[in-house]
Design an enzyme around this catalytic site. Structure first.
Site, PDB file in Angstrom:
ATOM      1  CG  ASP A 399      -2.230   0.695   1.015  1.00 19.41           C
ATOM      2  OD1 ASP A 399      -2.280   1.581   0.144  1.00 19.41           O
ATOM      3  OD2 ASP A 399      -3.198   0.358   1.707  1.00 19.41           O
ATOM      4  CD  GLU A 402       0.097   6.226  -3.290  1.00 16.37           C
ATOM      5  OE1 GLU A 402      -0.001   6.828  -2.216  1.00 16.37           O
ATOM      6  OE2 GLU A 402      -0.264   5.064  -3.448  1.00 16.37           O
ATOM      7  CG  ASP A 472      -7.642   4.377  -0.567  1.00 14.42           C
ATOM      8  OD1 ASP A 472      -7.553   3.174  -0.852  1.00 14.42           O
ATOM      9  OD2 ASP A 472      -6.934   4.925   0.299  1.00 14.42           O
TER      10      ASP A 472
END
Length: 813
Positions: A399, A402, A472
């Protein structure tokens, strides 16, 4: 007169010498200087060329993070005429105008493909104390030319014309500085800093914040598949995923104990609803100060090995959440901090407390690690290996790759990484951190294929066993619609592995007081979830996940109820197609193909599909036309971002809705591309291509159409992917054109296939003689099926059964 002749001869010799010195021929192309710029044209292979530009005399070192292909010895010719230098291979021609410095690209027949527009821009820039440049190069495209790529963008667009986009990694936007054209060429802008992409009537340009040079690759493939093949050759091929990754995956934000997680697996087995994977989200490590400890420190996970073993005993797999950041009370944090390998940028979670909004009186101290540093990547793996891999965790949910960059300040980009400023290498962070896990796991094990689910991607990441999801996103019909072009454009950058949170991540807008705050009881959400589940069955990973409600099938009703049955039907449909999907996976790896295929990939001659953003091919046989608009309930407009989405308050403003009759029949429109005949997957009804048709629908049906000449293997009804061997497959044959298919099998979860441990069974359909040929089996592996049965069914219902022992069989209809 004699003196005049001598003078003319000297002038001719001098001018010839000047021409001869206008460029320097190199092993792979040429170098020259024009308009105060040093310029190099370098053939990587006969169809891919690299362009390098820098201010005259500027010395720099550029090592690509994405490109791994080494230049080949390419046969090329150079001709200089009329102030133009033409450098030509067997496939492409590059022309440089010495006066303007502009470069143009042509195919071997002299058709112009792309041309630079205006001189490149080098603007002096101080990058955290380093003198460098902002760099820009513009191009000119045909007026009606469609282009694709740029990554996963939540803009709903198929063709990426007529827009301005700031390409920087984010939660729901995963950027790749690559485009490809309907004309059959691709362009990779090899720069990792924040980059503005502009397309308007005057230019198409890449404008990057940092660059020691302009560095881009032009490739010609002739069509989309060819371009993708060139991009993968340049930046890395796609390894095989295990078969179990193509089954159904259930997840939730989050399972708060090992008993909650195990109950899901047990319930699926009890109900007979197929399941291959379960995912444990964050905080199995405990509180936020222990963020990403890569260990089970939460008391609710008191016996993690027992949990993992029980998942495996139920013939399922488990992957687990890991992040790009660490809390200050973790072992990885301490070691990374001691080595100066942590960044000081604001990231998730900001507070040490779980309440929302973040209570900044108690900062979490969580910091992102320097994934650009090879030693830091090794430290990351050391703790991942000790805490989780040795416990037999099956894969990684990486997760925030980025990574999350909250409340950012301009000076954050001055943060020093192993490779320079964070600004300079910003967009390549996911490539580096995902690559670190892949390389380290492969270095110690070949028995289990690396499988990584991650939230961000960049060019080249397809080589690291990673499936990228779209972040998300909010739960809405608009969001569902956007996932289709997002996944297709991502595929067109060369990375075939995409998925989204089925049902959307933030579903709180559907939590109303009248349904006890449970969106799964809200008919508006039920309809959305079913349609998303159906579409998700035709992505490389079928994965249900989100916050605000429990997503498991049994919360949506019971067997024999419309919504429950529709969800179960979508999951069974996925499993029936596993032989088709796994064989397509081999084609992706071995022949550089793609799972999700924009219609332009297979029907480029039909201009109606150039900008079609709501239909696609799944593999080369099945046209998928998901229903992406509400038919039974009002379509709720939901605008949500990460901050508002975490607000868990239940709305009391809506009154109870009347009961919805999900048994009614509805209708939808489907466009069937020109150039072939199509068959309805459910009814076998035949349609000509090049027309829009009206299809009757029901809540449990997704419109699917099969291209004439297709051969689709159908697998057995199972509860998990490897429950039953493929010893009695159905071969659905769709006549009307010649066709072929290769049935691929191997050991399903190791790298022995790289050493030839696999089989291929070629199957061909001759339409004129109505003969199906099942060819001789090629290859072998331990435990393979020596004998099997095929049941062959034509779309008109004609059926024949044959026994197959590896030798060729002809079946005549």
């Amino acid at each position: 007169m004699k003196s005049f002749k001598i003078l003319m001869l000297l002038l001719f010799v001098c001018s010839t010498a000047l021409i001869a010195q206008s460029y320097e021929k190199t092993k792979y192309g040429l170098k020259t200087t024009t308009n105060s710029l040093d310029l190099e044209i370098q053939f990587i292979n006969p169809s891919t060329v690299r362009i390098l530009k820098s201010p005259q005399g500027k010395v720099y070192t550029k090592e690509s993070l994405s490109v791994i292909e080494k230049p080949q010895d390419v046969k090329y010719s150079i001709v200089e005429k009329d102030n133009n230098i033409r450098i030509k291979s067997d496939i492409i021609e590059v022309t440089l105008n010495l006066s303007s410095g502009y470069i143009s690209f042509y195919d071997s027949k002299g058709n112009k493909l792309l041309a630079e527009n205006n001189t490149p821009s080098f603007t002096d820039f101080n990058d955290a104390g380093i003198k460098t440049y902002k760099v820009k190069q513009s191009f000119i495209l045909d007026k009606e030319e469609a282009i694709y790529g740029l990554g996963i963008l939540q803009n709903g667009k198929m063709s990426q014309r007529n827009q301005v986009r700031n390409l920087i990694q984010g939660n729901t936007d995963d950027v790749t500085t690559f485009i490809q054209s309907v004309k059959g060429y691709g362009l990779f802008w090899d720069n990792y800093s924040p980059t503005k992409f502009t397309d308007n009537q005057n230019e198409t340009s890449f404008d990057s914040e940092v660059g020691d040079c302009i560095d881009y690759y032009f490739m010609y493939g002739g069509n989309s598949d060819g371009v993708i093949a060139k991009m993968r050759s340049l930046t890395g091929e796609v390894p095989m995923f295990p078969l179990w990754t193509y089954g159904f995956w259930q997840s939730r934000e989050r399972y708060k104990s090992q008993n909650e997680l195990l109950e899901v697996v047990r319930k699926h087995r009890e109900l007979g609803v197929p399941l291959d994977g379960i995912i444990q989200d964050w905080q199995y490590w405990g509180n936020n100060y222990l963020w990403n400890a890569m260990d089970f420190l939460n008391p609710e996970f008191s016996n993690p090995q027992q949990m993992i073993d029980e998942v495996h005993a139920n013939n399922a797999h488990i992957i687990i959440s890991i992040w790009s950041s660490f809390g200050p009370h973790t072992k990885p944090y301490h070691e990374l901090d001691q080595n100066g390998m942590l960044f000081n940028i604001s990231t998730w979670p900001e507070s040490g407390l779980e309440a929302w909004p973040p209570n900044m009186d108690y900062p979490s101290g969580v910091r992102v690690y320097d994934a650009y540093n090879p030693k830091a990547r090794d430290i990351y793996w050391k703790y991942l290996n000790e805490g989780l891999f040795k416990r037999k965790i099956d894969g990684w949910w990486m997760d925030s790759t980025e990574p999350d960059h909250l409340r950012w300040k301009a000076e954050d980009f001055d943060t020093q990484t192993y490779l320079g400023s964070f600004r300079k290498v910003r967009n390549a962070y996911p490539l580096m951190t995902v690559g670190g896990v892949y390389k380290n796991q492969r270095a110690i094990s070949s028995d289990k294929r690396v499988f990584i689910l991650t939230r961000s991607g960049f060019a080249g990441q397809q080589r690291y066993g990673a499936n990228v999801w779209s972040g998300d996103i909010g739960s809405s019909w608009e969001s569902l619609r956007k996932q289709i072009p997002a996944g297709l454009n991502f595929t067109l950058t060369g990375n075939p592995n995409f998925n989204s949170d089925i049902g959307g991540f933030f579903a709180g807008e559907y939590n109303k007081s009248w349904n006890d705050g449970s969106a799964s009881k809200n008919p508006m959400y039920q309809e959305l979830y079913v349609r998303w589940m159906q579409q998700g069955a035709f992505t490389p990973m079928m994965r249900s996940h989100g916050t605000d409600l429990k997503r498991e099938i049994y919360y949506f009703g019971e067997k024999s109820e419309p919504i429950y049955d529709a969800i179960e039907k979508a999951i069974h449909l996925r499993y029936s197609l596993l032989p088709y999907i796994y064989s397509t996976s081999w084609e992706v790896t071995n022949k550089q193909s793609s799972f999700m295929r924009a219609l332009v990939m297979d029907f480029a001659n039909d201009k109606n599909v150039w900008d079609m953003n709501d239909q696609y091919m799944f593999g080369k046989a099945i046209l998928v036309a998901p229903i992406v608009e509400a038919q039974y309930t009002p379509e709720k407009i939901v605008k949500v971002n990460e901050e508002s989405g975490w607000n868990k308050k239940t709305s009391n403003t809506e009154k109870e809705k009347e009961k919805i009759d999900f048994t009614q029949k509805k209708h939808t429109q489907v466009y069937l591309p020109a150039g072939t005949t199509w068959y309805d997957y459910w009814t076998n009804e035949k349609h000509n291509g090049g027309q829009e048709i009206t299809r009757e629908t029901s809540i449990d049906m997704i419109p699917l159409y099969v291209k004439a000449g297709s051969i689709i293997p159908i697998g057995p009804k199972v509860q998990y992917a490897t429950q039953t061997s493929w010893d009695n497959l159905i071969l659905k044959v769709y006549d009307g054109a010649n066709g072929s298919f290769i049935l691929y099998e191997d050991e399903f979860d190791n790298y022995n296939y790289e050493n030839g441990a696999y089989t291929e069974i070629p199957i061909t359909w001759d339409n004129s003689s109505r003969k199906l040929a099942i060819g001789p089996r090629k290859g072998s592996y331990e435990g393979m099926l020596n004998n099997r049965q095929f049941t062959i069914i034509l779309q008109d219902g004609a059926t024949k059964k044959v026994n197959y022992d590896g030798k060729k069989i002809d079946v005549k209809f």
